[in-house]
Design an enzyme around this catalytic site. Structure first.
Site, PDB file in Angstrom:
ATOM      1  N   GLU A  28       6.447   1.251   0.135  1.00  0.00           N
ATOM      2  CA  GLU A  28       5.753   2.512   0.449  1.00  0.00           C
ATOM      3  C   GLU A  28       4.863   2.400   1.687  1.00  0.00           C
ATOM      4  O   GLU A  28       4.664   3.379   2.412  1.00  0.00           O
ATOM      5  CB  GLU A  28       4.885   2.956  -0.743  1.00  0.00           C
ATOM      6  CG  GLU A  28       5.657   3.416  -1.957  1.00  0.00           C
ATOM      7  CD  GLU A  28       6.005   2.297  -2.930  1.00  0.00           C
ATOM      8  OE1 GLU A  28       5.919   1.113  -2.541  1.00  0.00           O
ATOM      9  OE2 GLU A  28       6.372   2.611  -4.079  1.00  0.00           O
ATOM     10  N   ALA A  58      11.327   6.774  -5.088  1.00  0.00           N
ATOM     11  CA  ALA A  58      11.171   8.224  -5.211  1.00  0.00           C
ATOM     12  C   ALA A  58      12.014   8.866  -4.119  1.00  0.00           C
ATOM     13  O   ALA A  58      12.260   8.257  -3.075  1.00  0.00           O
ATOM     14  CB  ALA A  58       9.708   8.597  -5.023  1.00  0.00           C
ATOM     15  N   GLY A  62       9.525   3.487  -6.378  1.00  0.00           N
ATOM     16  CA  GLY A  62       9.578   4.009  -7.742  1.00  0.00           C
ATOM     17  C   GLY A  62      10.630   3.316  -8.605  1.00  0.00           C
ATOM     18  O   GLY A  62      10.532   3.309  -9.830  1.00  0.00           O
TER      19      GLY A  62
END
Ligand code: COA
Length: 258
Positions: free
Chosen positions: A132, A65, A109
């Site tokens: 993450e 992301a 992502g």
């Protein structure tokens, strides 16, 4: 605005390329929206039977992301950004096979995008992971749910809790990718698979994808009953008549998708 997703056609195969190499193809709102728009445009296009998703350049498939985009969001803003149509779910439920052609970093992502696809074919130079945890967050694109279904709970825990980024060879070993090719051959070898699928019955491809997807969601008895229904439904298609007739007549089948 400059497009950030490119669509190419190779016969009955459509190739969607995330095109932000300067940002390692990170998923921002524009990429998500253009991916969904491309999926919508191709859904009813009977000339396209298989999709390939990849990233521009040699460095990244999708490096996650877009961190800059969510850096200052409040929880409510982040929640709002995650509601509505999501590209991961759209791909998983798409009526045509979608192949991830993983040409470089597939992180966060990007790894989740690959996990949503039906088949993951990687370059030997690819690197995958869910980093993450290094940002003080968790995967939010299905990583905590699809990753354990693909690699098992233990390996999913390892990847998500450590943020470790693994090589293509290690990803192959744990089942995170399905096939690995030398980087120089990735495109052609992936297209061979996609073209081969595209010669099959689109009806049967859709039914098979739906049945296999159901295996991750249904108890065995319900899944077997679902398979039986889809199997019987195939008997309503011209493609089933054509496939069986072609076999008996010792000729290649020509499937129309009807
Ligand atoms: N979101 C936003 N921008 C990103 C990004 C991401 N996920 N990944 C890379 N970029 C940007 C960098 O900020 C940099 O932008 P700049 O040139 O304006 O400074 C550019 O892409 C190139 O990145 P860089 O780190 O210099 O490239 P690299 O080839 O040395 O390293 C990665 C590539 C993918 C290993 C590294 O960029 C990285 O770790 N990215 C973040 C991965 C991540 O944590 N993903 C999960 C997000 S939830």
């Amino acid at each position: 605005m400059t497009p950030v997703v490119r669509l190419e056609r190779d016969g009955a195969v459509a190739i969607l390329t995330v095109d932000r190499p300067e940002k390692r193809n990170a998923l921002n709102a524009a990429v998500r929206a253009e991916l969904i728009a491309a999926l919508d445009a191709l859904r009813g296009d009977t000339k396209v039977r298989v999709l390939v998703v990849t990233g521009e350049g040699e460095k990244a498939f999708v490096a996650g992301a877009d961190i800059g985009e969510f850096a200052e969001r409040t929880p409510l803003e982040q929640r709002a950004a995650m509601t509505g149509r999501r590209v991961f779910d759209e791909i998983a439920a798409y009526p045509k096979p979608v192949i991830a052609m993983i040409n470089g970093f597939a992180l966060g992502g990007g790894c989740e995008l690959a996990l949503a696809c039906d088949l993951r074919i990687a370059a030997d130079t690819a690197k995958l992971g869910q980093p993450e945890i290094n940002l003080g967050i968790i995967p939010g694109g299905g990583g905590t749910q699809r990753l354990p279904r693909v690699v098992g709970t233990g390996q999913a825990m390892r990847l998500v809790l450590t943020g470790e980024i693994v090589s293509a060879a290690e990803a192959l070993r744990i089942g995170l990718v399905d096939v690995v090719h030398p980087a120089a051959e990735l495109r052609e070898r992936t297209l061979e698979v996609a073209r081969s699928m595209a010669t099959r019955s689109p009806v049967a491809l859709q039914m098979a994808k739906s049945a296999i997807r159901a295996a991750a969601e249904m108890p065995l008895a319900a899944g077997l009953a679902y398979e039986t229904e889809l199997f019987a439904t195939c008997f309503a298609s011209d493609d089933k008549r054509e496939g069986v007739a072609a076999f008996l007549e010792k000729r290649p089948a020509s499937f129309t998708g009807r």
